[in-house]
Design a protein around this motif. Structure first.
Motif, PDB file in Angstrom:
ATOM      1  N   SER A   1       0.812  -1.217   0.000  1.00  0.00           N
ATOM      2  CA  SER A   1       0.000   0.000   0.000  1.00  0.00           C
ATOM      3  C   SER A   1       0.851   1.274   0.000  1.00  0.00           C
ATOM      4  O   SER A   1       0.331   2.371  -0.200  1.00  0.00           O
ATOM      5  CB  SER A   1      -0.931   0.012   1.217  1.00  0.00           C
ATOM      6  OG  SER A   1      -0.208   0.242   2.420  1.00  0.00           O
ATOM      7  N   LYS A   2       2.148   1.132   0.212  1.00  0.00           N
ATOM      8  CA  LYS A   2       3.041   2.297   0.240  1.00  0.00           C
ATOM      9  C   LYS A   2       3.457   2.705  -1.177  1.00  0.00           C
ATOM     10  O   LYS A   2       3.252   1.964  -2.137  1.00  0.00           O
ATOM     11  CB  LYS A   2       4.296   1.989   1.074  1.00  0.00           C
ATOM     12  CG  LYS A   2       4.042   1.321   2.415  1.00  0.00           C
ATOM     13  CD  LYS A   2       3.149   2.120   3.329  1.00  0.00           C
ATOM     14  CE  LYS A   2       2.975   1.409   4.670  1.00  0.00           C
ATOM     15  NZ  LYS A   2       2.012   2.089   5.563  1.00  0.00           N
ATOM     16  N   SER A   3       4.062   3.854  -1.273  1.00  0.00           N
ATOM     17  CA  SER A   3       4.577   4.303  -2.569  1.00  0.00           C
ATOM     18  C   SER A   3       5.648   3.332  -3.057  1.00  0.00           C
ATOM     19  O   SER A   3       6.639   3.082  -2.356  1.00  0.00           O
ATOM     20  CB  SER A   3       5.193   5.700  -2.441  1.00  0.00           C
ATOM     21  OG  SER A   3       6.113   5.948  -3.488  1.00  0.00           O
ATOM     22  N   PRO A   4       5.477   2.745  -4.254  1.00  0.00           N
ATOM     23  CA  PRO A   4       6.487   1.807  -4.754  1.00  0.00           C
ATOM     24  C   PRO A   4       7.851   2.463  -4.953  1.00  0.00           C
ATOM     25  O   PRO A   4       8.886   1.832  -4.748  1.00  0.00           O
ATOM     26  CB  PRO A   4       5.896   1.314  -6.076  1.00  0.00           C
ATOM     27  CG  PRO A   4       4.932   2.384  -6.488  1.00  0.00           C
ATOM     28  CD  PRO A   4       4.367   2.928  -5.209  1.00  0.00           C
ATOM     29  N   LEU A   5       7.854   3.728  -5.340  1.00  0.00           N
ATOM     30  CA  LEU A   5       9.119   4.443  -5.526  1.00  0.00           C
ATOM     31  C   LEU A   5       9.834   4.611  -4.192  1.00  0.00           C
ATOM     32  O   LEU A   5      11.050   4.395  -4.093  1.00  0.00           O
ATOM     33  CB  LEU A   5       8.868   5.807  -6.153  1.00  0.00           C
ATOM     34  CG  LEU A   5      10.118   6.688  -6.325  1.00  0.00           C
ATOM     35  CD1 LEU A   5      11.091   6.051  -7.310  1.00  0.00           C
ATOM     36  CD2 LEU A   5       9.728   8.093  -6.779  1.00  0.00           C
ATOM     37  N   THR A   6       9.081   4.978  -3.162  1.00  0.00           N
ATOM     38  CA  THR A   6       9.676   5.184  -1.842  1.00  0.00           C
ATOM     39  C   THR A   6      10.260   3.886  -1.295  1.00  0.00           C
ATOM     40  O   THR A   6      11.362   3.868  -0.736  1.00  0.00           O
ATOM     41  CB  THR A   6       8.615   5.729  -0.864  1.00  0.00           C
ATOM     42  OG1 THR A   6       8.093   6.947  -1.389  1.00  0.00           O
ATOM     43  CG2 THR A   6       9.207   5.978   0.503  1.00  0.00           C
ATOM     44  N   VAL A   7       9.533   2.793  -1.455  1.00  0.00           N
ATOM     45  CA  VAL A   7      10.008   1.488  -0.980  1.00  0.00           C
ATOM     46  C   VAL A   7      11.266   1.084  -1.733  1.00  0.00           C
ATOM     47  O   VAL A   7      12.240   0.591  -1.136  1.00  0.00           O
ATOM     48  CB  VAL A   7       8.908   0.421  -1.134  1.00  0.00           C
ATOM     49  CG1 VAL A   7       9.470  -0.974  -0.848  1.00  0.00           C
ATOM     50  CG2 VAL A   7       7.742   0.716  -0.187  1.00  0.00           C
ATOM     51  N   LYS A   8      11.263   1.297  -3.043  1.00  0.00           N
ATOM     52  CA  LYS A   8      12.444   0.970  -3.858  1.00  0.00           C
ATOM     53  C   LYS A   8      13.661   1.765  -3.398  1.00  0.00           C
ATOM     54  O   LYS A   8      14.750   1.212  -3.204  1.00  0.00           O
ATOM     55  CB  LYS A   8      12.150   1.271  -5.334  1.00  0.00           C
ATOM     56  CG  LYS A   8      13.344   1.082  -6.252  1.00  0.00           C
ATOM     57  CD  LYS A   8      13.006   1.495  -7.682  1.00  0.00           C
ATOM     58  CE  LYS A   8      14.222   1.379  -8.592  1.00  0.00           C
ATOM     59  NZ  LYS A   8      13.911   1.803  -9.984  1.00  0.00           N
ATOM     60  N   ILE A   9      13.478   3.072  -3.209  1.00  0.00           N
ATOM     61  CA  ILE A   9      14.575   3.932  -2.749  1.00  0.00           C
ATOM     62  C   ILE A   9      15.087   3.469  -1.399  1.00  0.00           C
ATOM     63  O   ILE A   9      16.288   3.366  -1.162  1.00  0.00           O
ATOM     64  CB  ILE A   9      14.099   5.401  -2.667  1.00  0.00           C
ATOM     65  CG1 ILE A   9      13.876   5.976  -4.061  1.00  0.00           C
ATOM     66  CG2 ILE A   9      15.123   6.263  -1.902  1.00  0.00           C
ATOM     67  CD1 ILE A   9      13.201   7.338  -4.069  1.00  0.00           C
ATOM     68  N   GLY A  10      14.152   3.184  -0.493  1.00  0.00           N
ATOM     69  CA  GLY A  10      14.525   2.792   0.864  1.00  0.00           C
ATOM     70  C   GLY A  10      15.251   1.467   0.938  1.00  0.00           C
ATOM     71  O   GLY A  10      16.236   1.326   1.662  1.00  0.00           O
ATOM     72  N   LYS A  11      14.780   0.482   0.167  1.00  0.00           N
ATOM     73  CA  LYS A  11      15.429  -0.826   0.192  1.00  0.00           C
ATOM     74  C   LYS A  11      16.858  -0.740  -0.330  1.00  0.00           C
ATOM     75  O   LYS A  11      17.788  -1.285   0.280  1.00  0.00           O
ATOM     76  CB  LYS A  11      14.625  -1.846  -0.620  1.00  0.00           C
ATOM     77  CG  LYS A  11      15.312  -3.211  -0.688  1.00  0.00           C
ATOM     78  CD  LYS A  11      14.478  -4.274  -1.361  1.00  0.00           C
ATOM     79  CE  LYS A  11      15.298  -5.551  -1.525  1.00  0.00           C
ATOM     80  NZ  LYS A  11      14.507  -6.674  -2.083  1.00  0.00           N
ATOM     81  N   GLU A  12      17.038  -0.058  -1.437  1.00  0.00           N
ATOM     82  CA  GLU A  12      18.385   0.078  -2.000  1.00  0.00           C
ATOM     83  C   GLU A  12      19.310   0.797  -1.023  1.00  0.00           C
ATOM     84  O   GLU A  12      20.446   0.374  -0.794  1.00  0.00           O
ATOM     85  CB  GLU A  12      18.332   0.845  -3.316  1.00  0.00           C
ATOM     86  CG  GLU A  12      19.702   1.031  -3.958  1.00  0.00           C
ATOM     87  CD  GLU A  12      19.664   1.831  -5.245  1.00  0.00           C
ATOM     88  OE1 GLU A  12      20.738   2.039  -5.839  1.00  0.00           O
ATOM     89  OE2 GLU A  12      18.572   2.249  -5.656  1.00  0.00           O
ATOM     90  N   ALA A  13      18.816   1.877  -0.428  1.00  0.00           N
ATOM     91  CA  ALA A  13      19.639   2.656   0.500  1.00  0.00           C
ATOM     92  C   ALA A  13      19.992   1.848   1.743  1.00  0.00           C
ATOM     93  O   ALA A  13      21.099   1.951   2.271  1.00  0.00           O
ATOM     94  CB  ALA A  13      18.912   3.937   0.896  1.00  0.00           C
ATOM     95  N   PHE A  14      19.058   1.046   2.218  1.00  0.00           N
ATOM     96  CA  PHE A  14      19.289   0.243   3.415  1.00  0.00           C
ATOM     97  C   PHE A  14      20.515  -0.651   3.246  1.00  0.00           C
ATOM     98  O   PHE A  14      21.403  -0.691   4.102  1.00  0.00           O
ATOM     99  CB  PHE A  14      18.063  -0.612   3.728  1.00  0.00           C
ATOM    100  CG  PHE A  14      18.228  -1.508   4.925  1.00  0.00           C
ATOM    101  CD1 PHE A  14      17.956  -1.051   6.198  1.00  0.00           C
ATOM    102  CD2 PHE A  14      18.677  -2.817   4.776  1.00  0.00           C
ATOM    103  CE1 PHE A  14      18.110  -1.870   7.307  1.00  0.00           C
ATOM    104  CE2 PHE A  14      18.843  -3.646   5.873  1.00  0.00           C
ATOM    105  CZ  PHE A  14      18.562  -3.165   7.145  1.00  0.00           C
TER     106      PHE A  14
END
Length: 274
Positions: A215-228
């Motif tokens: 349900s979250k922004s797919p772009l935000t999740v993508k950015i966050g996972k890569e950065a993590f």
């Protein structure tokens, strides 16, 4: 032709695929042990690669098609042993196997969407590595985990990579040096597992987590996972410098503008993935 470059045709049905809205479910179907043979690893990698290209996929669940038994028993030792009869005593085939395994694990980490391991049964050796490589892991209260290579003269060196990045070093070494099986509670204490539940609730709870994330922004999740994962390998100062830049770029995204605006206006955001 170099054997390392060969690719076998994967038997049909090695990975069962189903969709639940934006949640993709992959079930390993290589009974009785879901061993990570060459064909099995190629089938998994193909499905993960396909998920990467499918923009409608928001979350991937990795499970076993035979819950309650073995989640994954690791590499196919019989397949490996057969190649000891090769002219090079199996060296090329062993190298191919380990290279492909590393590619599968890194594909999971680099996938732009989260991968949740749904574990009901034993996850051993490279199977435990598979669990550790996923972003989240949920299991039944009867599930068990181990890296038993030391018991057969083969230290779990590649499983060690994912394991040591998920659990405390001394606990990782305990698993690697003893080869002993740990229960679900110990796995959660070590940091290998997020949640434990009775079998009848496993799929329901995993789907709940998947749907919340989806349900979250797919772009935000993508950015966050890569950065993590990137910052985890950096020094403290480099990590802060890198993530500060990530935050700035994230703030420039339309989804961040929409999300913040929706929060201030007390309305539900409408994500565009931009």
């Amino acid at each position: 032709m170099n054997v390392v470059e060969l690719k076998q045709e994967a038997p049909a049905g090695l990975v069962k695929v189903s969709r639940h809205g934006s949640v993709l479910r992959l079930e390993m179907n290589n009974p009785p042990a879901n061993a990570l043979s060459i064909a099995m690893m190629e089938a998994l990698k193909d499905e993960f690669d396909a998920a990467r290209e499918d923009k409608s996929v928001r979350v991937v669940i990795l499970a076993s098609a035979t819950p309650g038994k073995l989640f994954c028993a690791g590499h196919d030792l019989k397949e490996l042993t057969v190649h000891r009869a090769d002219e090079d005593r199996g060296r090329a085939f062993f190298a191919r196997t380990m290279k492909l395994c590393a590619e599968v694990m890194q594909t999971i980490v680099h996938l732009p969407v989260p991968v949740i391991a749904e574990v009901d049964g034993l996850a051993t050796a490279a199977g435990c590595q598979l669990v550790a490589s996923c972003d989240l892991a949920m299991c039944t209260d009867t599930s068990t985990f181990c890296t038993p290579g030391v018991n057969i003269g083969l230290f779990c060196s590649t499983p060690m990579v994912a394991l040591s990045r998920n659990v405390h070093r001394k606990q990782a070494m305990e698993m690697l040096l003893t080869g002993e099986t740990i229960d679900a509670s110990t796995a959660r204490e070590f940091g290998l597992i997020n949640r434990i539940m009775p079998r009848q609730y496993l799929n329901q709870v995993v789907m709940k987590y998947a749907e919340v994330i989806a349900s979250k922004s797919p772009l935000t999740v993508k950015i966050g996972k890569e950065a993590f994962y990137r910052q985890a390998e950096m020094t403290l100062s480099d990590a802060y410098e890198y993530t500060a830049g990530v935050m700035v770029e994230n703030m420039m995204a339309r989804d961040a503008e929409e999300g913040i605006g929706a929060f201030i206006a007390k309305r539900k955001p409408e994500w565009t993935g931009e």
